[in-house]
Design a protein around this motif. Sequence first.
Motif, PDB file in Angstrom:
ATOM      1  N   LEU A  36       0.830  -1.205   0.000  1.00 35.83           N
ATOM      2  CA  LEU A  36       0.000   0.000   0.000  1.00 35.83           C
ATOM      3  C   LEU A  36       0.866   1.258   0.000  1.00 35.83           C
ATOM      4  N   THR A  37       0.434   2.208  -0.800  1.00 34.70           N
ATOM      5  CA  THR A  37       1.075   3.517  -0.832  1.00 34.70           C
ATOM      6  C   THR A  37      -0.027   4.573  -0.822  1.00 34.70           C
ATOM      7  N   VAL A  38       0.323   5.777  -0.444  1.00 33.15           N
ATOM      8  CA  VAL A  38      -0.662   6.857  -0.463  1.00 33.15           C
ATOM      9  C   VAL A  38      -1.182   7.094  -1.881  1.00 33.15           C
ATOM     10  N   PRO A  39      -0.323   7.161  -2.908  1.00 32.14           N
ATOM     11  CA  PRO A  39      -0.864   7.353  -4.268  1.00 32.14           C
ATOM     12  C   PRO A  39      -1.811   6.222  -4.705  1.00 32.14           C
ATOM     13  N   LEU A  40      -1.499   4.983  -4.340  1.00 29.23           N
ATOM     14  CA  LEU A  40      -2.371   3.862  -4.702  1.00 29.23           C
ATOM     15  C   LEU A  40      -3.737   4.003  -4.029  1.00 29.23           C
ATOM     16  N   PRO A  49      -3.471  12.420  -3.805  1.00 31.55           N
ATOM     17  CA  PRO A  49      -2.647  12.097  -2.642  1.00 31.55           C
ATOM     18  C   PRO A  49      -2.578  13.238  -1.633  1.00 31.55           C
ATOM     19  N   SER A  50      -2.620  14.484  -2.119  1.00 30.98           N
ATOM     20  CA  SER A  50      -2.547  15.614  -1.185  1.00 30.98           C
ATOM     21  C   SER A  50      -3.730  15.621  -0.222  1.00 30.98           C
ATOM     22  N   THR A  51      -4.878  15.098  -0.641  1.00 31.59           N
ATOM     23  CA  THR A  51      -6.035  14.993   0.251  1.00 31.59           C
ATOM     24  C   THR A  51      -5.697  14.096   1.439  1.00 31.59           C
ATOM     25  N   ILE A  52      -5.041  12.995   1.158  1.00 32.36           N
ATOM     26  CA  ILE A  52      -4.660  12.065   2.229  1.00 32.36           C
ATOM     27  C   ILE A  52      -3.584  12.685   3.105  1.00 32.36           C
ATOM     28  N   TRP A  56      -4.254  13.097   7.023  1.00 32.19           N
ATOM     29  CA  TRP A  56      -3.596  12.131   7.900  1.00 32.19           C
ATOM     30  C   TRP A  56      -2.092  12.355   8.062  1.00 32.19           C
ATOM     31  N   GLY A  57      -1.475  13.024   7.136  1.00 36.59           N
ATOM     32  CA  GLY A  57      -0.048  13.304   7.251  1.00 36.59           C
ATOM     33  C   GLY A  57       0.847  12.251   6.636  1.00 36.59           C
ATOM     34  N   ASP A  58       0.544  10.972   6.879  1.00 34.46           N
ATOM     35  CA  ASP A  58       1.377   9.903   6.325  1.00 34.46           C
ATOM     36  C   ASP A  58       0.584   8.598   6.309  1.00 34.46           C
ATOM     37  N   LEU A  59       1.158   7.596   5.664  1.00 35.42           N
ATOM     38  CA  LEU A  59       0.490   6.306   5.514  1.00 35.42           C
ATOM     39  C   LEU A  59       0.248   5.600   6.849  1.00 35.42           C
ATOM     40  N   PRO A  60       1.236   5.529   7.760  1.00 33.22           N
ATOM     41  CA  PRO A  60       0.967   4.847   9.033  1.00 33.22           C
ATOM     42  C   PRO A  60      -0.200   5.462   9.816  1.00 33.22           C
ATOM     43  N   THR A  61      -0.335   6.781   9.760  1.00 32.88           N
ATOM     44  CA  THR A  61      -1.434   7.426  10.478  1.00 32.88           C
ATOM     45  C   THR A  61      -2.777   7.098   9.825  1.00 32.88           C
TER      46      THR A  61
END
Length: 181
Positions: A36-40, A49-52, A56-61
Amino acid sequence: MAIREPIRTGGRSARVQQSIHRAVCELLATQPRESLTVPLIASHAGVTPSTIYRRWGDLPTLLADVSLERLRPDTAPADTGSLHGDLLAWAEQYVDELGSEPGRAMVRDFINSGAACQCSNLLRGQLQHITERALQRGEQAPAADLLVDQLAAPMVYRVVFSEQLPSTAQLKVWVARALAR
């Protein structure tokens, strides 16, 4: 980084959050977590991706937020008619859920995101519900914080750091110790 609370409970913001949460769950059902990646996720959810990153700031969050939502109980802890029975039923279910591979992944998400205190608050809330119900039945009940320390902490420790999950016999010992006066 802590999971940010939503500004509004409805509207576009809530729909976007639901879409992103749904995308994470759908992707986790079809591929390994490590892929999993933020862009995916953003592409799957139909957002940028900027919405995420903004929310949330990052993938773990993000993963911790999704896990937290999945961890929220749909129903109150089982009412067996006694505090001892309620705690044992809760402990067995908690170990069963947390000890599964998805449960262990949730724990890793919370630790990686720095959001473990929110998970702890959910756990404390469940134990508070159980103790309040016992008090309404006229039973003596320890404080929820004591149950966190004497029952939940050893359970979580064993789930996270041990090769074997706690047995029902071990759970019975921990429940009895937590209730001993």
